[in-house]
Design a protein around this motif. Structure first.
Motif, PDB file in Angstrom:
ATOM      1  N   ARG A 175      35.395  36.561  48.449  1.00  0.00           N
ATOM      2  CA  ARG A 175      34.428  35.813  49.251  1.00  0.00           C
ATOM      3  C   ARG A 175      34.947  34.442  49.671  1.00  0.00           C
ATOM      4  NH1 ARG A 175      29.049  35.502  46.237  1.00  0.00           N
ATOM      5  NH2 ARG A 175      29.272  37.752  46.552  1.00  0.00           N
ATOM      6  N   ALA A 176      35.669  33.781  48.775  1.00  0.00           N
ATOM      7  CA  ALA A 176      36.116  32.413  49.064  1.00  0.00           C
ATOM      8  C   ALA A 176      37.431  32.384  49.844  1.00  0.00           C
ATOM      9  CB  ALA A 176      36.266  31.633  47.766  1.00  0.00           C
ATOM     10  N   ARG A 177      37.959  33.554  50.216  1.00  0.00           N
ATOM     11  CA  ARG A 177      39.247  33.594  50.898  1.00  0.00           C
ATOM     12  C   ARG A 177      39.065  33.904  52.376  1.00  0.00           C
ATOM     13  NH1 ARG A 177      41.414  30.687  47.114  1.00  0.00           N
ATOM     14  NH2 ARG A 177      40.770  31.501  45.094  1.00  0.00           N
ATOM     15  N   ARG A 178      40.058  33.541  53.144  1.00  0.00           N
ATOM     16  CA  ARG A 178      40.002  33.848  54.566  1.00  0.00           C
ATOM     17  C   ARG A 178      40.215  35.338  54.787  1.00  0.00           C
ATOM     18  NH1 ARG A 178      43.662  28.957  57.255  1.00  0.00           N
ATOM     19  NH2 ARG A 178      42.317  27.224  56.597  1.00  0.00           N
ATOM     20  N   GLY A 179      39.601  35.862  55.822  1.00  0.00           N
ATOM     21  CA  GLY A 179      39.742  37.268  56.123  1.00  0.00           C
ATOM     22  C   GLY A 179      38.735  38.107  55.344  1.00  0.00           C
ATOM     23  N   THR A 180      38.811  39.399  55.542  1.00  0.00           N
ATOM     24  CA  THR A 180      37.895  40.319  54.890  1.00  0.00           C
ATOM     25  C   THR A 180      38.664  41.378  54.110  1.00  0.00           C
ATOM     26  OG1 THR A 180      37.841  41.710  56.886  1.00  0.00           O
ATOM     27  CG2 THR A 180      36.127  40.019  56.662  1.00  0.00           C
ATOM     28  N   TRP A 181      38.001  41.942  53.130  1.00  0.00           N
ATOM     29  CA  TRP A 181      38.581  43.018  52.319  1.00  0.00           C
ATOM     30  C   TRP A 181      37.802  44.289  52.658  1.00  0.00           C
ATOM     31  CZ3 TRP A 181      42.699  42.770  48.847  1.00  0.00           C
ATOM     32  CH2 TRP A 181      42.931  43.919  48.092  1.00  0.00           C
ATOM     33  N   LYS A 182      38.323  45.087  53.544  1.00  0.00           N
ATOM     34  CA  LYS A 182      37.640  46.293  54.003  1.00  0.00           C
ATOM     35  C   LYS A 182      38.171  47.504  53.243  1.00  0.00           C
ATOM     36  CE  LYS A 182      36.821  44.485  58.669  1.00  0.00           C
ATOM     37  NZ  LYS A 182      37.030  44.692  60.132  1.00  0.00           N
ATOM     38  N   THR A 183      37.416  47.931  52.247  1.00  0.00           N
ATOM     39  CA  THR A 183      37.819  49.079  51.439  1.00  0.00           C
ATOM     40  C   THR A 183      37.558  50.364  52.213  1.00  0.00           C
ATOM     41  OG1 THR A 183      37.308  47.911  49.387  1.00  0.00           O
ATOM     42  CG2 THR A 183      37.429  50.319  49.288  1.00  0.00           C
ATOM     43  N   PRO A 184      38.551  51.240  52.346  1.00  0.00           N
ATOM     44  CA  PRO A 184      38.337  52.518  53.031  1.00  0.00           C
ATOM     45  C   PRO A 184      37.278  53.346  52.316  1.00  0.00           C
ATOM     46  CG  PRO A 184      40.676  52.079  52.719  1.00  0.00           C
ATOM     47  CD  PRO A 184      39.939  51.061  51.915  1.00  0.00           C
ATOM     48  N   GLY A 185      36.588  54.178  53.078  1.00  0.00           N
ATOM     49  CA  GLY A 185      35.529  55.000  52.506  1.00  0.00           C
ATOM     50  C   GLY A 185      36.074  56.152  51.686  1.00  0.00           C
ATOM     51  N   HIS A 186      35.177  56.842  50.988  1.00  0.00           N
ATOM     52  CA  HIS A 186      35.567  58.004  50.191  1.00  0.00           C
ATOM     53  C   HIS A 186      36.141  59.084  51.116  1.00  0.00           C
ATOM     54  CE1 HIS A 186      33.724  56.649  46.413  1.00  0.00           C
ATOM     55  NE2 HIS A 186      32.786  56.115  47.173  1.00  0.00           N
ATOM     56  N   GLY A 187      37.238  59.690  50.678  1.00  0.00           N
ATOM     57  CA  GLY A 187      37.897  60.707  51.497  1.00  0.00           C
ATOM     58  C   GLY A 187      39.020  60.151  52.350  1.00  0.00           C
ATOM     59  N   ASP A 188      39.046  58.844  52.532  1.00  0.00           N
ATOM     60  CA  ASP A 188      40.129  58.221  53.293  1.00  0.00           C
ATOM     61  C   ASP A 188      41.347  58.062  52.370  1.00  0.00           C
ATOM     62  OD1 ASP A 188      41.883  56.480  54.653  1.00  0.00           O
ATOM     63  OD2 ASP A 188      40.213  55.524  55.708  1.00  0.00           O
ATOM     64  N   PRO A 189      42.513  58.609  52.740  1.00  0.00           N
ATOM     65  CA  PRO A 189      43.689  58.504  51.854  1.00  0.00           C
ATOM     66  C   PRO A 189      44.115  57.071  51.575  1.00  0.00           C
ATOM     67  CG  PRO A 189      44.310  59.323  54.031  1.00  0.00           C
ATOM     68  CD  PRO A 189      42.819  59.357  53.976  1.00  0.00           C
ATOM     69  N   ASP A 190      43.789  56.134  52.459  1.00  0.00           N
ATOM     70  CA  ASP A 190      44.170  54.742  52.228  1.00  0.00           C
ATOM     71  C   ASP A 190      43.480  54.150  51.005  1.00  0.00           C
ATOM     72  OD1 ASP A 190      45.880  54.741  54.331  1.00  0.00           O
ATOM     73  OD2 ASP A 190      44.584  53.650  55.711  1.00  0.00           O
ATOM     74  N   ARG A 191      42.382  54.757  50.587  1.00  0.00           N
ATOM     75  CA  ARG A 191      41.657  54.253  49.417  1.00  0.00           C
ATOM     76  C   ARG A 191      42.438  54.505  48.129  1.00  0.00           C
ATOM     77  NH1 ARG A 191      35.986  53.285  48.734  1.00  0.00           N
ATOM     78  NH2 ARG A 191      35.290  53.443  46.567  1.00  0.00           N
ATOM     79  N   TYR A 192      43.320  55.529  48.155  1.00  0.00           N
ATOM     80  CA  TYR A 192      44.020  55.944  46.954  1.00  0.00           C
ATOM     81  C   TYR A 192      45.534  55.965  47.139  1.00  0.00           C
ATOM     82  CZ  TYR A 192      39.266  57.627  46.243  1.00  0.00           C
ATOM     83  OH  TYR A 192      37.900  57.718  46.156  1.00  0.00           O
ATOM     84  N   ARG A 193      46.034  55.043  47.913  1.00  0.00           N
ATOM     85  CA  ARG A 193      47.477  54.996  48.101  1.00  0.00           C
ATOM     86  C   ARG A 193      48.153  54.340  46.901  1.00  0.00           C
ATOM     87  NH1 ARG A 193      49.667  53.238  53.808  1.00  0.00           N
ATOM     88  NH2 ARG A 193      51.433  54.358  52.938  1.00  0.00           N
ATOM     89  N   ARG A 194      49.463  54.566  46.794  1.00  0.00           N
ATOM     90  CA  ARG A 194      50.223  54.002  45.679  1.00  0.00           C
ATOM     91  C   ARG A 194      50.064  52.483  45.635  1.00  0.00           C
ATOM     92  NH1 ARG A 194      56.065  55.360  46.726  1.00  0.00           N
ATOM     93  NH2 ARG A 194      56.343  54.170  44.798  1.00  0.00           N
ATOM     94  N   SER A 195      50.178  51.950  44.423  1.00  0.00           N
ATOM     95  CA  SER A 195      49.911  50.530  44.208  1.00  0.00           C
ATOM     96  C   SER A 195      50.854  49.619  44.983  1.00  0.00           C
ATOM     97  CB  SER A 195      49.998  50.213  42.709  1.00  0.00           C
ATOM     98  OG  SER A 195      49.009  50.912  41.994  1.00  0.00           O
ATOM     99  N   VAL A 196      52.021  50.127  45.355  1.00  0.00           N
ATOM    100  CA  VAL A 196      52.971  49.300  46.093  1.00  0.00           C
ATOM    101  C   VAL A 196      52.408  48.898  47.457  1.00  0.00           C
ATOM    102  CG1 VAL A 196      54.175  51.225  47.210  1.00  0.00           C
ATOM    103  CG2 VAL A 196      55.424  49.105  46.710  1.00  0.00           C
ATOM    104  N   TYR A 197      51.388  49.640  47.947  1.00  0.00           N
ATOM    105  CA  TYR A 197      50.814  49.339  49.253  1.00  0.00           C
ATOM    106  C   TYR A 197      49.582  48.433  49.174  1.00  0.00           C
ATOM    107  CZ  TYR A 197      53.812  53.088  50.999  1.00  0.00           C
ATOM    108  OH  TYR A 197      54.899  53.863  51.323  1.00  0.00           O
TER     109      TYR A 197
END
Length: 304
Positions: free
Chosen positions: A162-184
């Motif tokens: 909340r206190a940072r610039r920009g937004t944190w948009k978490t992908p929805g359920h079923g979106d592979p980006d939600r569960y990508r490897r930690s390096v990403y």
């Protein structure tokens, strides 16, 4: 300290005027430090502690190597025989008898050599934060094999960004980006990802050549309650429920999937009892999720 002195002598004779000169100095045959440091760092990743325990300090204030001849031999072969190939060095360590020993701690070794400096057993230490997350995602079948692309935004507790610039948009359920490897995972120097911070990953505020390890109550709380790990338990429970009509067979499949070994009858029985205990208070789906959560928190899952 002798290695540091030799490297310093090379520098005095060959002033570093550009980056190419710096690179040539690092891998010079007259500079034995580079190969030794590289071998020691890889050894530390594999065994939890380097042949020189102070992997961040090879100078006069650092520790002496526990096996100096081994370090010398591996450093020379890494440079001369392997041509600086980390893949070949990693293969040699992983296939060695020393690495493939049982990690079980015998009582006499716990007293005589609790830190395993004499390599009388296989390595046993906590997984790095990023590896731990990827491990649980893989066991539950959620880990995405998608490669490349911009950083992603896994589930994050509300208010952290909340206190940072920009937004944190978490992908929805079923979106592979939600569960990508930690390096990403997107990182910000002043706001470390909470999971990684809880499991000893350093912030980006300063250089830290060696991670410290801790064992705090916050870690199991994170494993049991963080949104990402709860989703892993839900996914594993769904896989288990779909394998058989028998609760015992479902749990047997879950244990095999998590530990890569055949479970013991008494292990299955204890988890079956847990399932029925939770089922009496809620329902079968929640009961199996509770069992899956136990599986993902087993010592042999979160430890190397």
């Amino acid at each position: 300290s002798r290695c540091s002195s030799a490297a310093s002598d090379v520098y005095k004779r060959q002033p570093l005027t550009d980056r190419l000169a710096m690179a040539r100095w690092l891998v010079s045959e007259k500079n034995p430090l580079m190969a030794r440091v590289a071998v020691n760092r890889l050894w530390a990743r594999m065994f939890g502690i380097g042949l020189v325990a102070t992997e961040e300090d090879f100078g006069s204030t650092g520790d002496r190597p526990s096996h100096p001849e081994l370090l010398d031999d591996m450093a020379v072969r890494f440079r001369e025989d392997y041509g600086w190939s980390f893949k070949r060095l990693l293969r040699e360590i992983a296939l060695s008898h020393t690495y493939r020993q049982s990690a079980k701690i015998r009582e006499e070794l716990q007293v005589l050599d609790s830190n395993n400096r004499w390599l009388a057993r296989g390595p046993r230490h906590s997984l790095p934060a990023e590896t731990l997350r990827d491990q649980l995602l893989a066991i539950s079948g959620l880990l995405s094999d998608k490669m490349y692309g911009p950083p992603v935004h896994p589930p994050l507790p509300s208010g952290v960004w909340r206190a940072r610039r920009g937004t944190w948009k978490t992908p929805g359920h079923g979106d592979p980006d939600r569960y990508r490897r930690s390096v990403y995972t997107r990182v910000k120097r002043s706001v470390p990802f909470p999971i990684y911070a809880a499991f000893d990953a350093p912030s980006r505020d300063f250089c830290q050549p060696k991670r410290l390890r801790s064992n705090t109550p916050l870690q199991p709380l994170m494993l049991l309650n963080d949104t990402g790990f709860v989703e892993c338990a839900q996914a594993l429970a769904k896989m288990m429920r779909g394998k058989s009509e028998s609760v015992a067979e479902q749990i047997q499949f879950g244990l095999l999937a998590a530990t890569c070994r055949q479970p013991k009858p008494e292990e299955i029985q204890r988890l079956v009892e847990l399932f029925h205990q939770v089922e009496d208070e809620s329902n079968a789906d929640i009961a199996m999720q509770s069992v899956a959560s136990v599986l993902l928190n087993l010592d042999e899952i979160i430890m190397k």
